[in-house]
Write a protein that holds these residues in place. Structure first.
Motif, mmCIF file in Angstrom:
data_model
loop_
_atom_site.group_PDB
_atom_site.id
_atom_site.type_symbol
_atom_site.label_atom_id
_atom_site.label_comp_id
_atom_site.label_asym_id
_atom_site.label_seq_id
_atom_site.Cartn_x
_atom_site.Cartn_y
_atom_site.Cartn_z
ATOM 1 N N THR A 183 0.849 -1.191 0.000
ATOM 2 C CA THR A 183 0.000 0.000 0.000
ATOM 3 C C THR A 183 0.884 1.241 0.000
ATOM 4 O OG1 THR A 183 -1.805 -1.123 1.147
ATOM 5 C CG2 THR A 183 -1.774 1.274 1.248
ATOM 6 N N LEU A 184 0.699 2.101 -0.997
ATOM 7 C CA LEU A 184 1.471 3.334 -1.086
ATOM 8 C C LEU A 184 0.781 4.483 -0.350
ATOM 9 C CD1 LEU A 184 2.538 3.293 -4.859
ATOM 10 C CD2 LEU A 184 3.553 2.094 -2.908
ATOM 11 N N ILE A 193 0.359 8.510 3.708
ATOM 12 C CA ILE A 193 1.306 8.137 2.656
ATOM 13 C C ILE A 193 2.488 7.394 3.268
ATOM 14 C CG2 ILE A 193 2.642 8.976 0.707
ATOM 15 C CD1 ILE A 193 1.010 11.614 0.935
ATOM 16 N N MET A 194 2.751 6.206 2.745
ATOM 17 C CA MET A 194 3.897 5.423 3.194
ATOM 18 C C MET A 194 5.164 5.887 2.472
ATOM 19 S SD MET A 194 2.944 3.207 5.501
ATOM 20 C CE MET A 194 4.060 1.793 5.472
ATOM 21 N N PRO A 195 6.336 5.749 3.108
ATOM 22 C CA PRO A 195 7.585 6.182 2.468
ATOM 23 C C PRO A 195 7.850 5.522 1.116
ATOM 24 C CG PRO A 195 7.936 5.821 4.810
ATOM 25 C CD PRO A 195 6.553 5.358 4.517
ATOM 26 N N VAL A 196 7.367 4.306 0.897
ATOM 27 C CA VAL A 196 7.609 3.621 -0.378
ATOM 28 C C VAL A 196 6.978 4.377 -1.543
ATOM 29 C CG1 VAL A 196 5.552 2.147 -0.222
ATOM 30 C CG2 VAL A 196 7.560 1.344 -1.485
ATOM 31 N N ALA A 197 6.010 5.248 -1.272
ATOM 32 C CA ALA A 197 5.379 6.028 -2.351
ATOM 33 C C ALA A 197 6.372 6.959 -3.028
ATOM 34 C CB ALA A 197 4.207 6.825 -1.788
ATOM 35 N N GLU A 198 7.457 7.316 -2.324
ATOM 36 C CA GLU A 198 8.452 8.218 -2.906
ATOM 37 C C GLU A 198 9.160 7.601 -4.114
ATOM 38 O OE1 GLU A 198 9.776 10.728 1.074
ATOM 39 O OE2 GLU A 198 10.729 8.802 0.661
ATOM 40 N N THR A 237 5.602 11.852 4.311
ATOM 41 C CA THR A 237 5.358 10.420 4.434
ATOM 42 C C THR A 237 5.539 10.010 5.890
ATOM 43 O OG1 THR A 237 7.661 9.809 4.012
ATOM 44 C CG2 THR A 237 6.194 10.023 2.094
ATOM 45 N N ASN A 238 5.047 8.811 6.200
ATOM 46 C CA ASN A 238 5.074 8.374 7.593
ATOM 47 C C ASN A 238 5.104 6.855 7.615
ATOM 48 O OD1 ASN A 238 4.685 7.823 10.291
ATOM 49 N ND2 ASN A 238 2.899 9.150 10.530
ATOM 50 N N HIS A 239 6.063 6.292 8.343
ATOM 51 C CA HIS A 239 6.146 4.839 8.458
ATOM 52 C C HIS A 239 4.902 4.251 9.127
ATOM 53 C CE1 HIS A 239 10.224 4.122 6.978
ATOM 54 N NE2 HIS A 239 10.583 5.239 7.583
ATOM 55 N N ARG A 240 4.208 5.038 9.916
ATOM 56 C CA ARG A 240 3.021 4.563 10.615
ATOM 57 C C ARG A 240 1.734 5.083 9.957
ATOM 58 N NH1 ARG A 240 4.094 1.894 14.979
ATOM 59 N NH2 ARG A 240 1.956 2.077 15.711
ATOM 60 N N ALA A 241 1.837 5.409 8.690
ATOM 61 C CA ALA A 241 0.683 5.989 7.986
ATOM 62 C C ALA A 241 -0.517 5.051 7.991
ATOM 63 C CB ALA A 241 1.078 6.341 6.550
ATOM 64 N N LEU A 242 -0.292 3.759 7.813
ATOM 65 C CA LEU A 242 -1.413 2.827 7.768
ATOM 66 C C LEU A 242 -2.106 2.702 9.116
ATOM 67 C CD1 LEU A 242 -0.067 -0.015 5.450
ATOM 68 C CD2 LEU A 242 -1.222 2.126 4.872
ATOM 69 N N GLU A 243 -1.319 2.712 10.190
ATOM 70 C CA GLU A 243 -1.929 2.675 11.523
ATOM 71 C C GLU A 243 -2.767 3.933 11.767
ATOM 72 O OE1 GLU A 243 1.136 1.924 10.826
ATOM 73 O OE2 GLU A 243 1.683 0.033 11.796
ATOM 74 N N GLU A 244 -2.267 5.082 11.290
ATOM 75 C CA GLU A 244 -3.017 6.319 11.467
ATOM 76 C C GLU A 244 -4.275 6.335 10.595
ATOM 77 O OE1 GLU A 244 -0.411 9.602 10.826
ATOM 78 O OE2 GLU A 244 0.906 9.080 12.516
#
Length: 353
Positions: A271-272, A314-319, A327-334
Motif C-alpha cells: 500500500t502506497l 502516505i507510506m515512504p515507499v510512495a516516494e 510520508t510516515n512509516h506509521r501511515a497505515l496505523e493512522e
C-alpha cells in the motif's frame, strides 16, 4: 454531513495473479486499445471480510448448499444460503440474500453497507499483463512416478515406455505450461461505507431483512429497537459489538490482501497511500495521475496532499513513484485510527431518540 465514508487505496502490484480460472482477470480498455488486469469488487470484498473475521478471531457464518436428486437419481444443483442473521458480523457487514425455491417463503435480503469497486490500474499506462512460460518440474525427485496409458487406457510397461521415447528428446518428469500471465503496476481501489445502515437492520415486514424469530433473538441479545425516519422500525447493534466491528473493519480496510482461493503467486501488494473523505468528488482527485511532459505516452502518479476535505496517509515507499512532501512509516496505523474515529463518532440523523 455525508452518510458515506469513502476510502481510496493505492497499491503496487508486483508480478502476481488475481485469479486461477482462465488465467489473469483482465478487461479491454477501448480508449487505449489494450487488455488490463484487475481484481473484481467481489474478490476484494471477500478478502476484506476474511481479514475482518481473522482480526475478530471468529468463524464466518455457516453456509448451506442444497442439492436435489432428480428422477434419474443424479444430483442437481439447488440453492445456496446463509443464516440471514446479523449476529454473524460477516453477514451484518457483507449482506445476504435467501430466496427459497418455489417462492413458498418470503425472500430475506440485506444489501451490504459496503460498496466496493474493482481494484484496477490507476491508469492504463501504469499497469499491464506480462506473459511467461512456466514448468511443473520434478526431475530432481527420485520418487517421482510416471504413468503412460495407451488409447484404451491401459498403462504401458517400463519397457514399452522406453520404446515409445526412442528418438524423442522428451522428459516425462516435467509439464510445460505455456502462456501464463501476471499482473504488475499501480492499482487503485475504492470503497464506500454507508454509515447510516452499517450498525442496524430493518424490521420492514414488506421487504424483510430478517425473520421474526431472528428479530426476537436479537432483542434478547441486547439489540435496541428504534424508529428511523428512513427505514421505519430498526434494530441497532449493542455498543460493545459496535466497538468490535469498527476495530476489525478498519483494520481489514487498511490491511487486506488478495489471499482468497482465486489468487496465487504471493505478492504483498504494498500500500502506497490511503485517502479518506466524506466527499466522493474530492477523494477521486486525491490519488490520480497526470501526463508526463517528457513522454506523453506515460502518466505520472499524483498523491495530492492539498486536496480539500481529504485525509491522506502516505507510506515512504510512495516516494519511489511520485513526489510527496509528507510520508510516515506509521501511515497505515493512522489511517486505521481515522476510519475508526469516523465510524464511532458518526451519529445517524435519521434515528429518532
Amino acid at each position: 454531513m455525508s452518510n458515506n465514508l469513502y476510502v481510496r487505496t493505492l497499491k503496487k502490484v508486483d508480478y502476481t495473479v488475481f485469479a486461477v480460472d482462465g488465467g489473469q482477470k483482465k478487461y479491454y480498455d477501448p480508449i487505449f486499445d489494450r487488455s488490463l488486469p484487475y481484481s473484481s469488487g467481489q474478490q476484494v470484498k471477500r478478502c476484506i471480510i476474511e481479514a475482518m473475521m481473522h482480526k475478530l478471531n471468529q468463524l464466518p457464518a455457516p453456509t448451506t448448499f442444497v442439492f436435489n436428486v432428480n428422477k434419474q437419481g443424479a444430483l442437481a444443483e439447488g440453492e445456496v444460503y446463509t443464516e440471514c442473521d446479523p449476529s454473524y458480523i460477516d453477514l451484518l457487514v457483507g449482506g445476504w440474500m435467501h430466496a427459497s425455491s418455489g417462492g413458498k417463503e418470503r425472500t430475506l435480503k440485506r444489501r451490504s453497507p459496503l460498496s466496493i469497486s474493482a481494484m484496477r490500474p490507476l491508469h492504463p499506462s501504469l499497469a499491464g499483463i506480462v506473459k511467461e512460460n512456466a514448468t511443473f518440474d520434478r526431475s530432481n525427485s527420485p520418487n517421482t512416478k510416471v504413468e503412460v496409458k495407451d488409447a484404451q487406457g491401459k498403462p504401458l510397461s517400463p519397457e514399452e515406455i522406453k520404446e515409445l521415447l526412442k528418438g524423442k528428446d522428451r522428459s516425462l518428469y516435467r509439464k510445460w505450461i505455456p502462456d501464463q500471465t501476471r499482473a504488475t503496476g499501480l492499482f487503485v481501489q475504492d470503497l464506500a461505507i454507508d454509515m447510516d445502515r452499517l450498525f442496524l437492520v430493518t424490521l420492514n415486514p414488506f421487504e424483510p431483512e430478517i425473520s421474526d424469530e431472528t428479530a426476537e433473538k436479537l432483542r434478547q441479545n441486547g439489540w435496541q429497537e428504534k424508529t428511523s425516519r428512513y427505514y421505519g422500525q430498526v434494530l441497532v447493534v449493542p455498543e460493545e459489538m459496535k466497538q468490535q466491528i469498527v476495530d476489525a473493519l478498519a483494520d481489514a480496510i487498511v490491511n487486506w490482501q488478495i489471499t482468497s482461493n482465486q489468487s496465487r503467486t504471493f505478492d504483498p501488494m504494498t500500500t502506497l497511500a490511503i485517502a479518506i473523505s466524506e466527499n466522493a468528488h474530492y477523494i477521486a482527485n486525491a490519488i490520480r495521475c497526470k501526463p508526463n511532459e517528457e513522454n506523453p505516452d506515460k502518466m505520472i502518479p499524483v498523491i495530492d496532499e492539498q486536496t480539500p476535505e481529504v485525509e491522506l496517509y502516505i507510506m515512504p515507499v510512495a516516494e519511489e513513484f511520485t513526489d510527496v512532501n509528507k510520508t510516515n512509516h506509521r501511515a497505515l496505523e493512522e489511517a486505521k485510527q481515522q476510519i475508526k474515529n469516523r465510524l464511532l463518532q458518526y451519529k445517524p440523523q435519521h434515528l429518532v431518540e
